[in-house]
Design a protein around this motif. Structure first.
Motif, short mmCIF file in Angstrom:
data_model
loop_
_atom_site.label_atom_id
_atom_site.label_comp_id
_atom_site.label_asym_id
_atom_site.label_seq_id
_atom_site.Cartn_x
_atom_site.Cartn_y
_atom_site.Cartn_z
N ILE A 82 0.86 -1.18 0.00
CA ILE A 82 0.00 0.00 0.00
C ILE A 82 0.90 1.23 0.00
CG2 ILE A 82 -1.81 1.25 1.23
CD1 ILE A 82 -2.43 -1.47 2.65
N THR A 83 0.70 2.15 -0.95
CA THR A 83 1.54 3.34 -1.02
C THR A 83 0.65 4.58 -1.14
OG1 THR A 83 1.77 3.47 -3.44
CG2 THR A 83 3.26 1.98 -2.28
N TYR A 84 1.15 5.69 -0.60
CA TYR A 84 0.43 6.97 -0.72
C TYR A 84 1.31 8.10 -0.23
CZ TYR A 84 -0.51 5.54 4.12
OH TYR A 84 -0.37 5.08 5.40
N LYS A 85 0.84 9.32 -0.46
CA LYS A 85 1.49 10.53 0.05
C LYS A 85 0.55 11.19 1.04
CE LYS A 85 3.87 11.22 -4.36
NZ LYS A 85 3.96 12.07 -5.58
N ARG A 86 1.13 11.75 2.11
CA ARG A 86 0.29 12.28 3.18
C ARG A 86 1.02 13.40 3.91
NH1 ARG A 86 -2.35 8.44 7.94
NH2 ARG A 86 -3.57 10.05 9.01
N LYS A 87 0.26 14.41 4.30
CA LYS A 87 0.84 15.60 4.92
C LYS A 87 -0.04 16.06 6.09
CE LYS A 87 1.96 18.85 2.01
NZ LYS A 87 1.84 20.00 1.05
N VAL A 88 0.60 16.51 7.18
CA VAL A 88 -0.10 17.17 8.28
C VAL A 88 0.07 18.68 8.08
CG1 VAL A 88 -0.34 17.42 10.77
CG2 VAL A 88 0.43 15.24 9.81
N ASN A 169 3.73 20.30 7.52
CA ASN A 169 3.63 20.64 6.10
C ASN A 169 4.63 19.87 5.22
OD1 ASN A 169 1.66 22.70 6.76
ND2 ASN A 169 3.39 23.90 7.51
N HIS A 170 5.06 18.73 5.69
CA HIS A 170 5.96 17.87 4.92
C HIS A 170 5.14 16.74 4.32
CE1 HIS A 170 9.44 15.51 3.72
NE2 HIS A 170 8.89 14.45 4.32
N GLU A 171 5.27 16.54 3.01
CA GLU A 171 4.56 15.45 2.35
C GLU A 171 5.38 14.17 2.48
OE1 GLU A 171 1.92 15.39 -1.48
OE2 GLU A 171 4.02 15.07 -2.08
N TYR A 172 4.87 13.25 3.29
CA TYR A 172 5.54 11.97 3.51
C TYR A 172 5.12 10.97 2.44
CZ TYR A 172 6.80 13.53 8.23
OH TYR A 172 7.32 14.22 9.30
N ALA A 173 6.09 10.17 2.00
CA ALA A 173 5.82 9.02 1.15
C ALA A 173 5.76 7.78 2.04
CB ALA A 173 6.90 8.87 0.10
N VAL A 174 4.61 7.12 2.06
CA VAL A 174 4.38 5.99 2.96
C VAL A 174 4.23 4.71 2.14
CG1 VAL A 174 2.90 5.05 4.77
CG2 VAL A 174 3.21 7.54 4.57
N GLN A 175 4.87 3.64 2.62
CA GLN A 175 4.70 2.31 2.04
C GLN A 175 4.43 1.33 3.18
OE1 GLN A 175 7.70 0.92 -0.72
NE2 GLN A 175 8.31 3.01 -1.22
N ILE A 176 3.34 0.59 3.05
CA ILE A 176 2.99 -0.45 4.02
C ILE A 176 2.92 -1.77 3.28
CG2 ILE A 176 1.25 -1.30 5.63
CD1 ILE A 176 0.42 1.61 6.11
N ALA A 177 3.72 -2.73 3.72
CA ALA A 177 3.76 -4.04 3.08
C ALA A 177 3.27 -5.11 4.05
CB ALA A 177 5.19 -4.37 2.64
N VAL A 178 2.57 -6.07 3.49
CA VAL A 178 2.17 -7.29 4.21
C VAL A 178 2.60 -8.45 3.31
CG1 VAL A 178 0.27 -8.63 5.14
CG2 VAL A 178 0.21 -6.14 5.29
N TYR A 179 3.52 -9.29 3.82
CA TYR A 179 4.10 -10.31 2.95
C TYR A 179 4.53 -11.53 3.76
CZ TYR A 179 7.03 -12.31 -0.77
OH TYR A 179 7.57 -13.13 -1.73
N VAL A 185 6.60 -0.96 7.53
CA VAL A 185 6.23 0.40 7.16
C VAL A 185 7.49 1.19 6.84
CG1 VAL A 185 5.07 2.53 7.85
CG2 VAL A 185 4.20 0.32 8.67
N LEU A 186 7.52 1.80 5.66
CA LEU A 186 8.58 2.72 5.29
C LEU A 186 7.99 4.13 5.23
CD1 LEU A 186 10.32 0.86 2.29
CD2 LEU A 186 10.86 0.70 4.73
N ILE A 187 8.66 5.07 5.86
CA ILE A 187 8.29 6.48 5.80
C ILE A 187 9.44 7.22 5.13
CG2 ILE A 187 7.63 8.52 7.11
CD1 ILE A 187 5.61 6.34 7.50
N ASP A 188 9.18 7.80 3.97
CA ASP A 188 10.24 8.44 3.18
C ASP A 188 11.43 7.51 2.98
OD1 ASP A 188 8.76 10.72 2.83
OD2 ASP A 188 9.79 11.89 4.37
N GLY A 189 11.15 6.23 2.79
CA GLY A 189 12.18 5.24 2.53
C GLY A 189 12.85 4.66 3.75
#
Length: 226
Positions: A82-88, A169-179, A185-189
């Motif tokens: 699961i991947t997405y971009k997200r910002k507070v 105000n930072h746009e994080y790149a999030v990756q959540i893997a289930v395998y 979980v990776l946050i900005d790599g």
């Protein structure tokens, strides 16, 4: 000294080994760039003046005065990425608060046929089965990974140093893997979570979670992992 070394060895032996195999990205299963509607999502929050969840300028925006969850309404199963971009957002808005960049995944309700029966109050989720990462909780003081199940909320990882808390105000790149029994979980790599589950959650729902904040989400995608 020998007793201490033996105890440490026993703890290390009991701890599950870190997961190292995450497969490869396969078929794209879902994608939402939030250029249309929220038809694929189920919002849960208490409706109040100045509080809502909507698409604004091509992004899903959670602008809420209390607890809220935005569930992806399609149940997921198997090996997934699961991947997405997200910002507070912190820019003088009524609900702007640097806190609670939170996530639910592989969520199910053992007691109900439907998962979507709550109003966003955090305690109402205590009896679910799920994985949860709360980044910047408690007004940006804690980052914690938990597994919920059987009424318990087991704390598995805690990263409370400044580097693992939120930036406004930072746009994080999030990756959540289930395998294959593992989740990551990776946050900005950077790896925040790497957990080999002795009783893995293999299906359930994904949700964006927050409490009293304004956040925006974009470029949501889900892939098979092969």
């Amino acid at each position: 000294m020998l007793i201490a070394l033996a105890a440490a060895a026993a703890i290390n032996a009991a701890a599950p080994a870190a997961c190292t195999d995450w497969g490869k990205q396969g078929k794209q299963l879902y994608a939402d760039d939030f250029s249309g509607t929220l038809d694929h999502w189920v919002p849960e929050f208490v409706a109040k003046p100045g509080s809502g969840i909507a698409i604004v300028n091509g992004k899903a925006v959670l602008d809420v005065a209390n607890g809220a969850t935005l569930w992806f309404k399609h149940e997921l199963s198997g090996n997934l990425l699961i991947t997405y971009k997200r910002k507070v957002i912190v820019d003088g808005g009524k609900n702007d608060r640097l806190s609670d960049f939170n996530h639910f995944w592989m969520a199910t309700d053992p007691g109900k046929a439907s998962l979507f029966t709550r109003d966003g109050t955090f305690e109402q989720y205590d009896n679910l089965s799920l994985y949860y990462l709360g980044m910047g909780g408690n007004t940006n003081k804690t980052t914690r990974f938990r597994k919920y199940g059987g009424g318990e909320r087991a704390l598995l990882t805690e990263l409370n140093d400044t580097a693992h808390l939120l930036r406004p105000n930072h746009e994080y790149a999030v990756q959540i893997a289930v395998y294959k029994g593992c989740t990551r979980v990776l946050i900005d790599g950077e790896e925040y979570v790497n957990y080999r589950d002795p009783a893995p959650l293999t299906h359930g729902y994904f949700g964006f979670r927050t409490t009293w904040s304004r956040q925006e989400v974009d470029d949501f995608k889900i892939y098979q992992l092969e």
